[in-house]
Design an enzyme around this catalytic site. Structure first.
Site, mmCIF file in Angstrom:
data_model
loop_
_atom_site.group_PDB
_atom_site.id
_atom_site.type_symbol
_atom_site.label_atom_id
_atom_site.label_comp_id
_atom_site.label_asym_id
_atom_site.label_seq_id
_atom_site.Cartn_x
_atom_site.Cartn_y
_atom_site.Cartn_z
ATOM 1 N N SER A 53 -4.572 -0.186 5.599
ATOM 2 C CA SER A 53 -4.078 -0.392 4.231
ATOM 3 C C SER A 53 -2.808 0.391 3.918
ATOM 4 O O SER A 53 -2.122 0.088 2.949
ATOM 5 C CB SER A 53 -5.161 -0.019 3.218
ATOM 6 O OG SER A 53 -5.399 1.373 3.195
ATOM 7 N N LYS A 104 -4.241 5.860 -0.856
ATOM 8 C CA LYS A 104 -3.237 4.924 -1.374
ATOM 9 C C LYS A 104 -2.045 5.724 -1.893
ATOM 10 O O LYS A 104 -2.063 6.948 -1.946
ATOM 11 C CB LYS A 104 -3.798 4.066 -2.515
ATOM 12 C CG LYS A 104 -5.123 3.391 -2.246
ATOM 13 C CD LYS A 104 -5.068 2.341 -1.158
ATOM 14 C CE LYS A 104 -6.460 1.767 -0.865
ATOM 15 N NZ LYS A 104 -6.470 0.939 0.364
#
Length: 207
Positions: A53, A104
């Site tokens: 990710s 993230k």
């Protein structure tokens, strides 16, 4: 006449027996263990990357160090900061492992108005330059205002990331720390680089 007899064993430097000897031998080691555990709990801890990710910034199986002081001290986490956090309530409610941690990049702070339009992240009415992206986003996000005590976080691999565009803003209380240093593999050893952006402009396992 001088006494030439041998001194008692203790006076000659023999180690004390029993509890006192055990403490003298092992207390320094125990102290170091306690310090190491405190540092891991409060200051820094290692994590590894099991998903894609955050490609290309972080590769599969990278090992990173996460510093934990900034969230504990309630310091700002401006856009561009890479954060590690507990699974947010929306994911836990959907059945996600509550003990899991994700990683993230912060793209907006409280009060920012954010949208994704035509493959471009727009913050407070201005397009955001994101040199870490390989491709444009293939989704849209209607304008939303980031609530107080929350952050908007997106993976660098935008089109393959379970992030705020799917489950909404991240409560700041869920942040564990910031990823600051990659220690494995050795050929990529060093600080995790990113390009900080201005605040206002027109800046265990991880998933």
């Amino acid at each position: 006449m001088a006494d030439t007899s041998s001194p008692p064993a203790d006076a000659a430097g023999a180690e004390p027996q029993g509890l006192q000897g055990w403490l003298r031998r092992w207390l320094p080691l125990l102290a170091w263990v306690v310090v190491a555990l405190l540092l891991r709990w409060a200051v820094v801890e290692p994590r590894w990357i099991p998903s894609g990710s955050m490609l290309p910034t972080l590769q599969l199986q990278d090992r990173v160090l996460v510093e934990k002081l900034r969230p504990r001290l309630h310091r700002p986490l401006p856009p561009g900061t890479i954060v590690v956090f507990h699974a947010p309530p929306a994911l836990v409610a959907a059945g996600y492992d509550p003990d899991a941690a994700l990683i993230k990049r912060v793209v907006a702070e409280p009060g920012d108005v954010v949208e994704v339009r035509d493959g471009q992240l727009i913050r407070n009415g201005s397009p955001v330059a994101e040199p870490w992206l390989r491709e444009a986003m293939d989704y849209s996000l209607p304008p939303l205002t980031v609530p107080a005590d929350a952050l908007l976080v997106l993976g660098d691999n935008r089109n393959a990331s379970l992030d705020s565009h799917l489950w909404g803003p991240l409560p700041s209380r869920e942040v564990i720390g910031t990823a600051v240093f990659r220690y494995w593999p050795l050929d990529r050893l060093g600080p995790i680089r990113f390009s900080p952006q201005g605040r206002r402009e027109g800046l265990n396992q991880l998933g």
